[in-house]
Motif scaffolding. Structure first.
Motif, mmCIF file in Angstrom:
data_model
loop_
_atom_site.group_PDB
_atom_site.id
_atom_site.type_symbol
_atom_site.label_atom_id
_atom_site.label_comp_id
_atom_site.label_asym_id
_atom_site.label_seq_id
_atom_site.Cartn_x
_atom_site.Cartn_y
_atom_site.Cartn_z
ATOM 1 N N VAL A 236 -24.679 -0.583 -21.751
ATOM 2 C CA VAL A 236 -23.696 -1.891 -22.453
ATOM 3 C C VAL A 236 -24.784 -2.896 -22.766
ATOM 4 O O VAL A 236 -25.588 -2.736 -22.223
ATOM 5 N N ALA A 237 -24.036 -3.282 -24.036
ATOM 6 C CA ALA A 237 -24.837 -3.910 -24.883
ATOM 7 C C ALA A 237 -24.295 -5.340 -25.022
ATOM 8 O O ALA A 237 -23.390 -5.839 -25.025
ATOM 9 N N ASP A 238 -25.528 -6.493 -25.673
ATOM 10 C CA ASP A 238 -24.107 -7.667 -25.100
ATOM 11 C C ASP A 238 -24.225 -7.683 -27.059
ATOM 12 O O ASP A 238 -24.957 -6.532 -27.748
ATOM 13 N N SER A 239 -23.819 -8.534 -27.705
ATOM 14 C CA SER A 239 -23.246 -9.326 -28.864
ATOM 15 C C SER A 239 -24.496 -8.879 -29.826
ATOM 16 O O SER A 239 -24.210 -8.752 -30.791
ATOM 17 N N ASN A 240 -25.538 -8.583 -29.950
ATOM 18 C CA ASN A 240 -27.414 -8.855 -30.570
ATOM 19 C C ASN A 240 -27.960 -7.678 -30.078
ATOM 20 O O ASN A 240 -29.126 -6.752 -30.839
ATOM 21 N N TRP A 241 -27.292 -6.802 -29.284
ATOM 22 C CA TRP A 241 -27.470 -5.724 -29.482
ATOM 23 C C TRP A 241 -28.408 -4.910 -28.339
ATOM 24 O O TRP A 241 -29.171 -3.751 -27.755
ATOM 25 N N LYS A 242 -28.608 -6.571 -27.223
ATOM 26 C CA LYS A 242 -29.719 -5.679 -26.507
ATOM 27 C C LYS A 242 -29.073 -5.274 -25.316
ATOM 28 O O LYS A 242 -27.892 -5.678 -24.704
ATOM 29 N N ILE A 243 -29.643 -4.337 -24.949
ATOM 30 C CA ILE A 243 -29.108 -3.678 -23.523
ATOM 31 C C ILE A 243 -28.964 -4.152 -22.418
ATOM 32 O O ILE A 243 -30.592 -4.431 -22.189
ATOM 33 N N LYS A 244 -28.273 -4.551 -21.882
ATOM 34 C CA LYS A 244 -27.915 -4.927 -20.666
ATOM 35 C C LYS A 244 -27.239 -4.166 -19.244
ATOM 36 O O LYS A 244 -28.276 -4.142 -17.902
ATOM 37 N N GLU A 245 -27.558 -2.825 -19.538
ATOM 38 C CA GLU A 245 -26.608 -1.630 -18.083
ATOM 39 C C GLU A 245 -26.598 -1.074 -18.355
ATOM 40 O O GLU A 245 -26.999 -0.760 -19.923
ATOM 41 N N THR A 246 -26.945 0.485 -17.606
ATOM 42 C CA THR A 246 -26.960 1.467 -17.219
ATOM 43 C C THR A 246 -26.331 1.938 -16.650
ATOM 44 O O THR A 246 -26.791 1.570 -15.488
#
Length: 293
Positions: A236-246
């Motif tokens: 799961v990544a935020d709107s700027n493609w930073k990965i938040k969850e695996t």
């Protein structure tokens, strides 16, 4: 002696319970995004024609009809939920087709080499269409499996599975296109990257690598959901493609996860390719309202 017997009986019961739980979720290593329970799906087994199901999509997010493609035939399949009988429309010769998306009244299908096919929604009820347009070489040479269409911005997103530009980096590239309906054309509108080092930072047991098999966006949170069959992983990544969850996926349930989509009620669907033992299927995970009213 009786106390000893009771002691071993208790140990046996506890061990059995632990074993049963471990088989379902060994070491507690499996998880799911907030609002979903990946242990309780509604399972829809596919007919033999969709044993190798890959991408899935819903027209206007309505889940009454499932649209899908499979790895070998250039056909768009459609069927009612939990109805094995399917109808299909041929849009291309045989090939390796990986994902499908709707953008308003158009259908887009991604081939593994990055080529994209487009045709009007009105064509899906036909046996074959002569209104199909092939968009060739719109992305750099590589292997692609993730496609997403943004209804609000009229943009198409394509995500690399394996691209030369990423070979020596811990990153994953993607490309954005504006769709021009007047000319039925895709115009380059930018690129993006996912930093795969963020995977290991979130979970030290995972490698900083990924081979994505599907892409979608949560319509409520605007978070990107990136699925990987090879890695048995959902990011799961935020709107700027930073990965938040695996989220690691249990292979006993997710045989070969190849497609992902949301419906208008925020239910999440993941399609799995079958094999010699297991039928291809689509798993539906109902959205669990977690917020207080």
């Amino acid at each position: 002696m009786k106390k000893l017997y009771l002691f071993f009986l208790c140990i046996s019961v506890l061990a059995s319970a632990f074993f049963a739980y471990s088989c379902r979720n060994p070491s507690g290593k499996y998880s799911n995004p907030k609002g979903y329970d990946f242990t309780k799906p509604d399972k829809f087994n596919m007919p033999s024609s969709l044993q190798e199901i890959s991408g899935i999509a819903f027209y206007k997010a309505n889940s009454d009809t499932v649209y899908s493609v499979q790895d070998e035939d250039g056909k768009l399949y459609r069927q009612g939920w939990d109805v094995k009988k399917q109808s299909n429309m041929k849009f291309a010769p045989k090939g390796d087709f990986e994902d499908v998306a709707f953008l308003h009244e158009m259908v887009f299908v991604l081939k593994s080499n990055g080529d994209i096919y487009s045709f009007p929604v009105t064509e899906v009820v036909k046996k074959e269409s002569n209104l199909v347009k092939l968009h060739k070489q719109v992305v750099p040479h590589g292997e692609y499996e993730g496609l997403f269409a943004d209804q609000e911005t009229n943009k198409i997103y394509v995500l690399c599975k394996k691209c030369g530009i990423d070979k020596k980096t811990k990153a994953l590239s993607g490309y954005v296109f504006d769709y021009k309906s007047g000319t039925d054309s895709l115009v380059a509108a930018g690129a993006f990257k996912m930093d795969l080092n963020q995977i290991k930072a979130l979970n030290s047991e995972l490698k900083a690598s990924l081979s994505p098999s599907a892409l979608t966006r949560n319509p409520k949170t605007n978070e990107w959901y990136v699925l990987s069959s090879t890695n048995k992983l959902l990011l799961v990544a935020d709107s700027n493609w930073k990965i938040k969850e695996t989220h690691r996926l249990n292979s006993s349930m997710f045989n070969q996860p190849e497609g992902i989509a949301f419906d208008k009620d925020l239910n999440l669907y993941i399609s799995n390719e079958g094999d010699e033992v297991i039928d291809g299927n689509i798993l539906k995970f109902k959205y669990l309202v977690t917020e207080k009213k």
